[in-house]
Every structure is written in structure tokens, then in C-alpha cells.
Design an enzyme around this catalytic site. Structure first.
Site, PDB file in Angstrom:
ATOM      1  N   THR A 295      34.970  33.860  11.645  1.00 62.05           N
ATOM      2  CA  THR A 295      33.963  34.699  10.988  1.00 62.05           C
ATOM      3  C   THR A 295      33.273  35.584  12.013  1.00 62.05           C
ATOM      4  OG1 THR A 295      33.656  33.002   9.312  1.00 62.05           O
ATOM      5  CG2 THR A 295      31.875  34.610   9.544  1.00 62.05           C
TER       6      THR A 295
ATOM      7  N   GLN B 170      45.184  33.293   9.525  1.00 66.30           N
ATOM      8  CA  GLN B 170      46.105  32.405   8.811  1.00 66.30           C
ATOM      9  C   GLN B 170      47.557  32.549   9.240  1.00 66.30           C
ATOM     10  OE1 GLN B 170      45.421  29.883   7.031  1.00 66.30           O
ATOM     11  NE2 GLN B 170      43.321  30.191   6.374  1.00 66.30           N
TER      12      GLN B 170
ATOM     13  N   CYS C 295      33.824  26.401  -8.249  1.00 66.18           N
ATOM     14  CA  CYS C 295      33.169  25.196  -7.709  1.00 66.18           C
ATOM     15  C   CYS C 295      33.914  24.482  -6.593  1.00 66.18           C
ATOM     16  CB  CYS C 295      32.843  24.174  -8.790  1.00 66.18           C
ATOM     17  SG  CYS C 295      31.802  24.881 -10.041  1.00 66.18           S
TER      18      CYS C 295
ATOM     19  N   ASN D 264      44.687  34.116   2.997  1.00 67.61           N
ATOM     20  CA  ASN D 264      44.482  32.668   3.076  1.00 67.61           C
ATOM     21  C   ASN D 264      44.712  31.943   1.748  1.00 67.61           C
ATOM     22  OD1 ASN D 264      42.051  34.424   2.969  1.00 67.61           O
ATOM     23  ND2 ASN D 264      41.051  32.556   2.290  1.00 67.61           N
TER      24      ASN D 264
ATOM     25  N   GLY E 127      40.588  28.842  16.026  1.00 69.48           N
ATOM     26  CA  GLY E 127      41.177  27.624  16.570  1.00 69.48           C
ATOM     27  C   GLY E 127      41.490  26.565  15.523  1.00 69.48           C
ATOM     28  N   HIS E 128      40.545  26.361  14.586  1.00 68.65           N
ATOM     29  CA  HIS E 128      40.736  25.206  13.695  1.00 68.65           C
ATOM     30  C   HIS E 128      41.808  25.422  12.634  1.00 68.65           C
ATOM     31  CE1 HIS E 128      38.324  26.160   9.907  1.00 68.65           C
ATOM     32  NE2 HIS E 128      37.949  27.148  10.681  1.00 68.65           N
TER      33      HIS E 128
ATOM     34  N   THR F 257      26.731  30.638  26.684  1.00 67.73           N
ATOM     35  CA  THR F 257      27.552  29.732  27.487  1.00 67.73           C
ATOM     36  C   THR F 257      28.739  29.272  26.663  1.00 67.73           C
ATOM     37  OG1 THR F 257      25.598  29.062  28.699  1.00 67.73           O
ATOM     38  CG2 THR F 257      27.496  27.574  28.820  1.00 67.73           C
TER      39      THR F 257
HETATM   40  N1  PLP Z   1      39.718  34.691   7.972  1.00 62.31           N
HETATM   41  C1  PLP Z   1      40.557  33.987   7.231  1.00 62.31           C
HETATM   42  C2  PLP Z   1      41.778  34.650   6.665  1.00 62.31           C
HETATM   43  C3  PLP Z   1      40.313  32.643   6.967  1.00 62.31           C
HETATM   44  O1  PLP Z   1      41.164  31.943   6.208  1.00 62.31           O
HETATM   45  C4  PLP Z   1      39.160  32.051   7.519  1.00 62.31           C
HETATM   46  C5  PLP Z   1      38.832  30.647   7.211  1.00 62.31           C
HETATM   47  O2  PLP Z   1      39.209  30.121   6.182  1.00 62.31           O
HETATM   48  C6  PLP Z   1      38.314  32.827   8.302  1.00 62.31           C
HETATM   49  C7  PLP Z   1      38.623  34.155   8.519  1.00 62.31           C
HETATM   50  C8  PLP Z   1      37.071  32.271   8.911  1.00 62.31           C
HETATM   51  O3  PLP Z   1      37.375  31.462  10.008  1.00 62.31           O
HETATM   52  P1  PLP Z   1      36.311  30.403  10.532  1.00 62.31           P
HETATM   53  O4  PLP Z   1      36.314  29.261   9.583  1.00 62.31           O
HETATM   54  O5  PLP Z   1      36.789  30.031  11.901  1.00 62.31           O
HETATM   55  O6  PLP Z   1      34.990  31.109  10.573  1.00 62.31           O
END
Ligand code: PLP
Length: 389
Positions: free
Chosen positions: A72, A178, A324, A150, A199-200, A236
Site C-alpha cells: 500500500t 500479485q 462482508c 488480486n 513481501g507477504h 529506520t
Molecule cells: N496491491 C495488490 C494487488 C494487492 O493484492 C495488495 C494486497 O492484497 C496490495 C497492493 C497491498 O499490499 P499490502 O498488504 O502489503 O499493503
């Protein structure tokens, strides 16, 4: 009971190797990477190694990688940097199906007086580059269009988009959160100006991400503070997570081809199995051009939430585009933009695999899902009224 985790577009398991890489930086190696002393210096070196690893995943140069706190932040930074560094241009182009990290940021910019064009997609979730050609002007500061969606998994024609954007002197940012690590991504071939990674979504920890900024691109920091990240992002560094992200990127690069074909085979097996056994099932998104791990499927006249709850009884984790479940009160903006009928949006489920997904897990889902759909459809007033079964 074992968890069958098919919600990898939401987040992924931290790879063991990435976790191992993080641990020293949560323990004995706690120095500040900006410090002059050797103790800090070794931490600094780890960040630079991770920068090389993340850069290698997308064929960038290490100096072109800025570490951030999340996808984000990378997305917000890209759009903000473009409009701040090109004050003469007041137009932004994006799509109706972006992640909220871009979509809501652009809506906020529209409220602040920028003109924003939200490009549509067709029934299969595809973007027509001609619509971009028509929308772009010499006033366009930035075009921010995701590499892959996504929810639907649909891959956008980013190479064509780059050519169009370049011809009008605007900047092109693509959200590759993605897709990176799932198929080969090459910024040198693509020639985009900025690219977001997170990363996640690739088996690193949460709270770490990157923004690629092509060398020579004018850039304005979003988080203003110290000299970290070559003055491009104050604060940091989240050293442990960056170390893990580097390792995760290296692993992803090593697995990109084998992982991709394995995920595709399993995803296709799941798709075909569900289409064959579940009445009213339909796939959402371009079947020919999707990331290999994503299946967005609707079971008409059944509530997505109800399906997820029933799957959850078997520890099967997936997500839904209906209201939801995704933490929102609104049904999926992506499926709505694709014109998916209301009854199908409400019955949509997204299964997203990872390279760790096994055949046994897919077979388990194929065993458990059809009776759930059958039972829920039998309870649906719409099906009975319309004599669907
Ligand atoms: N962009 C896309 C296409 C995503 O799927 C996501 C998270 O689902 C994000 C941005 C946001 O990433 P983060 O959760 O690291 O803020």
C-alpha cells in the site's frame, strides 16, 4: 486438523528459509543500519544484500529498489511522487479494478482537484489498451495500472501499456504485488517507471515491501525523514523483515518456473473438478491469461460467506468477493466492474494457491466442496423459485 490454505492472494506463509534469515536481526544483531560502528555496519550490509536479491527477482539494479512498509505504501508513494514531481500535469489514469491501495488513493486525489480516469474492464476482466490511448493526454502525470489483478488473477497487457504511456511523456507505475515471484517479471524489458512489490505475498513477513523506481526517474519521497533508502524513504529500516524479504525473493526467483507450472496444473485441476461437479459454477476472469495460482469461481444462487463458513469447518481457507467476508460491506468492486451478475458475485469464492500447495490438498477441496454447494443450493429460495435444480 491440518490447514488447507488456499488464500495466498491475501497473504502467504513465511518460508522457513526466510524466517531463519530474519532471526539474528530480532536478536543479537540489533544495531541501527545507519550507525557508524561496525555493529551497525553489518546490519546495513544485510539490507544491501536483500536489496540485491529483491532487485534480481525483477531484473532491476539494486539502487532502483526502495524498501517500504507495505504494498500500500509503495502504491501511494508511486502515485504521489509522480504528481509532486510533475506539477504541471493534473491528470491520473488508473482502472476500476485496482487494489484499494491505488483506487482509493486516486479517489482521494480526485477530491483534491486532480482529474482521474478510471478505465473499465470487459466481462473477462480484460483491459483494452485502446481505451488508454483515448484517455491519455499531455496533461497525464501518471498511469497506474496493475500487472495482475488480486481477485480475478487477470494479467494486464503491461508491455503495450508502457508504449502508450511513453508516447505521451507520462510515467507508468504498475502494481506487481500479485504477480512477482509467480511468473517472470523483467523491468528492463517492460520499461515501466515504477513497480510495487509486497513481501507477504511471496513468503516473506508482513510489513515489508518495495518500490522499484527506474534510474533517472524524478522522485519525491512520501515518508519524509532521515537519509535512509538514499533519502527516498525516511525511517529506520525494518531490518529483520527486509532480510527475510531478500531471502524470499531469492527463493521465488529460483522457483518461478517450476512453481508456476505446478500451481497452474493444480489450479486447473481444481477448476475443472469444480466445474464438473458443481451446478451453477462459472469461472470469473480471462481463462487464458491469469496468474497461475488464482481461481475465482462463482456458484450461482449460493452465498459466498456460507460456502466459506462450511469450508472452514474442514479448515479449508479461501476468500469471497461477496459482502462482508473481505472486511467490506460492499460486494467486490472487481467483479462488479466485470459485470458479473449479482447472483454470481454473491456466490463467488477465490481459491489462491502457492508453490507449497499439494495435490492432496486440492483433492481434499474437490471432495468437500461439491456436497456443500449442493446442500446450500437446495436451501436457496432463488433456485427453488426458478427451478434451477
Ligand atoms: N496491491 C495488490 C494487488 C494487492 O493484492 C495488495 C494486497 O492484497 C496490495 C497492493 C497491498 O499490499 P499490502 O498488504 O502489503 O499493503
Amino acid at each position: 486438523m491440518k490447514i488447507v490454505y488456499l488464500d495466498n492472494n491475501a497473504t502467504t506463509m513465511v518460508a522457513e528459509e526466510a524466517r531463519e534469515e530474519m532471526l539474528p536481526y530480532l536478536g543479537r544483531l540489533y544495531g541501527n543500519p545507519s550507525s557508524m560502528h561496525t555493529f551497525g555496519g553489518q546490519v546495513h550490509r544485510k539490507i544491501e544484500t536483500a536489496r540485491e536479491q529483491v532487485a534480481a527477482l525483477i531484473n532491476a539494479d539494486p539502487e532502483e529498489i526502495i524498501f517500504t512498509s507495505c504494498g500500500t505504501e509503495s502504491d501511494n508513494t508511486a502515485v504521489m511522487s509522480a504528481i509532486l514531481s510533475r506539477p504541471g500535469r493534473r491528470h491520473i489514469i488508473t482502472t476500476r479494478v485496482e487494489h484499494p491501495a491505488v483506487l482509493n488513493f486516486c479517489k482521494t486525489m480526485a477530491r483534491r482537484g486532480f482529474r482521474v480516469t478510471f478505465l473499465p474492464v470487459d466481462k473477462l476482466g480484460r483491459l483494452n489498451p485502446d481505451e488508454l490511448s483515448e484517455a491519455i493526454t499531455d496533461d497525464t502525470a501518471i498511469v497506474s495500472i496493475m500487472y495482475a489483478n488480486n481477485e480475478s488473477g487477470v494479467i494486464f497487457p503491461v508491455h503495450e501499456i508502457t508504449d502508450i504511456v511513453k508516447s505521451r511523456g507520462a510515467l507508468f507505475h504498475t502494481d506487481a504485488v500479485q504477480i512477482a515471484g509467480k511468473i517472470q517479471v523483467d523491468v528492463k524489458k517492460l520499461q515501466c517507471d515504477m513497480m510495487s512489490l509486497s513481501g507477504h505475498k511471496m513468503h516473506a513477513a508482513k510489513g515489508v515491501a518495495a518500490l522499484y523506481v527506474k534510474r533517472g526517474t524524478r522522485f519525491e519521497p512520501y515518508i519524509i525523514g532521515g537519509h535512509q533508502e538514499a533519502g527516498r524513504r525516511g525511517g529506520t529500516e525494518n531490518v529483520a523483515s527486509i532480510a527475510g524479504f531478500g531471502k524470499a525473493a531469492e527463493l521465488a526467483k529460483g522457483h518461478v518456473d517450476s512453481g508456476s507450472s505446478k500451481m497452474k496444473d493444480l489450479r486447473d485441476r481444481l477448476q475443472q473438478g469444480l466445474l464438473d461437479t458443481c451446478p451453477g459454477a462459472r469461472v470469473n476472469g480471462d481463462p487464458l491469461n491469469r496468474i497461475p495460482n488464482t481461481l475465482n469461481i462463482s456458484f450461482e444462487y449460493v452465498e459466498g460467506e456460507a460456502i466459506l463458513l462450511r469450508l472452514n469447518e474442514y479448515n479449508i481457507c479461501a476468500s469471497s468477493g461477496s459482502a462482508c467476508t473481505s472486511g467490506s460491506l460492499e460486494p467486490s468492486h472487481v467483479l462488479r466492474a466485470m459485470g458479473v451478475p449479482f447472483t454470481a458475485i454473491h456466490g463467488s469464492v477465490r481459491f489462491s494457491l502457492s508453490r507449497y500447495t499439494t495435490e492432496e490438498e486440492i483433492d481434499f477441496v474437490l471432495e468437500k466442496t461439491p456436497p456443500i454447494i449442493k446442500e446450500l443450493r437446495a436451501l436457496s429460495p432463488y433456485v427453488q423459485e426458478e427451478g434451477e435444480i
